[in-house]
Enzyme design. Structure first.
Site, PDB file in Angstrom:
ATOM      1  N   TYR A 112     -14.187  -6.564  -2.483  1.00 16.71           N
ATOM      2  CA  TYR A 112     -15.201  -6.141  -1.522  1.00 16.71           C
ATOM      3  C   TYR A 112     -16.577  -6.085  -2.161  1.00 16.71           C
ATOM      4  CZ  TYR A 112     -11.289  -4.993   1.534  1.00 16.71           C
ATOM      5  OH  TYR A 112     -10.160  -5.061   2.310  1.00 16.71           O
ATOM      6  N   GLY A 156      -5.907 -16.528  -4.121  1.00 15.44           N
ATOM      7  CA  GLY A 156      -6.722 -17.350  -5.013  1.00 15.44           C
ATOM      8  C   GLY A 156      -7.378 -18.530  -4.321  1.00 15.44           C
ATOM      9  N   GLN A 157      -7.275 -18.611  -3.002  1.00 15.51           N
ATOM     10  CA  GLN A 157      -7.863 -19.724  -2.253  1.00 15.51           C
ATOM     11  C   GLN A 157      -9.057 -19.279  -1.400  1.00 15.51           C
ATOM     12  OE1 GLN A 157      -5.023 -22.206  -0.148  1.00 15.51           O
ATOM     13  NE2 GLN A 157      -3.384 -21.612  -1.540  1.00 15.51           N
ATOM     14  N   GLU A 186       0.806  -1.222   0.000  1.00 11.73           N
ATOM     15  CA  GLU A 186       0.000   0.000   0.000  1.00 11.73           C
ATOM     16  C   GLU A 186       0.843   1.278   0.000  1.00 11.73           C
ATOM     17  OE1 GLU A 186      -3.029  -0.340   3.063  1.00 11.73           O
ATOM     18  OE2 GLU A 186      -4.314  -1.387   1.626  1.00 11.73           O
ATOM     19  N   VAL A 231      -3.464 -11.078   2.581  1.00 11.20           N
ATOM     20  CA  VAL A 231      -3.199 -12.500   2.370  1.00 11.20           C
ATOM     21  C   VAL A 231      -1.853 -12.608   1.665  1.00 11.20           C
ATOM     22  CG1 VAL A 231      -3.981 -14.612   1.227  1.00 11.20           C
ATOM     23  CG2 VAL A 231      -5.665 -13.062   2.255  1.00 11.20           C
TER      24      VAL A 231
END
Length: 164
Positions: free
Chosen positions: A136, A98-99, A30, A92
């Site tokens: 989101y 992707g899980q 970020e 993550v």
């Protein structure tokens, strides 16, 4: 890495070092790593040794690894006279993306909100974070366009000039 091995749980003090690593990775992602002042000891003291803690944390665990983390705190007073939750950080690890780990962490936070009679969960997303916004929205979250986000930096150089 098998997604069936992922366990979503509340973080404990012994997770502090691993949670800190993910916090630091988020700061890089970020673009605020230059102002990142958190240490593993701060995580330990602020999140686990204070009563009440400054923040709460939910982790996604895979064996002895922390695959993801979600940091939040409570906003005790709202116009509805019920608390809300403020989601501060969701991250993550790249190896685990992707899980649906982010979704699992968010669903755990939703359950936490329900248990504490919260009216809503609030958070901010960087305007450039298109994948975050899509994530989101897939969960059903809506952008709040009624309010603008402001900050008041107390220790900025311009502030020092104004009060001198």
């Amino acid at each position: 890495m098998n997604k069936n091995e992922i366990i979503i749980r509340k973080a404990v003090e012994s997770d502090s070092d691993k949670v800190w690593v993910l916090m630091k990775e988020l700061a890089v992602f970020e673009h605020y790593i230059d102002s990142f002042a958190i240490t593993p000891e701060i995580v330990r003291n602020s999140g686990f040794r204070k009563t009440p803690p400054d923040f709460y944390c939910i982790v996604a665990e895979n064996g002895d690894e922390i695959a993801g983390m979600l940091v939040y705190y409570f906003l005790p007073y709202t116009a509805e006279n019920r608390p809300a939750i403020y989601l501060k950080e969701l991250y993550v690890d790249n190896h685990y993306r992707g899980q649906k780990i982010g979704e699992k962490l968010m669903n755990a936070l939703k359950e936490e909100a329900k248990q504490h009679n919260c009216t809503q969960i609030k958070w901010t997303v960087a305007p450039w974070n298109e994948s975050g916004k899509r994530f989101y929205e897939r969960l059903g979250a809506k952008e709040n366009t009624e309010w603008l986000s402001y900050e008041w930096s107390i220790y900025s150089a311009s502030w020092e000039t104004k009060i001198s």
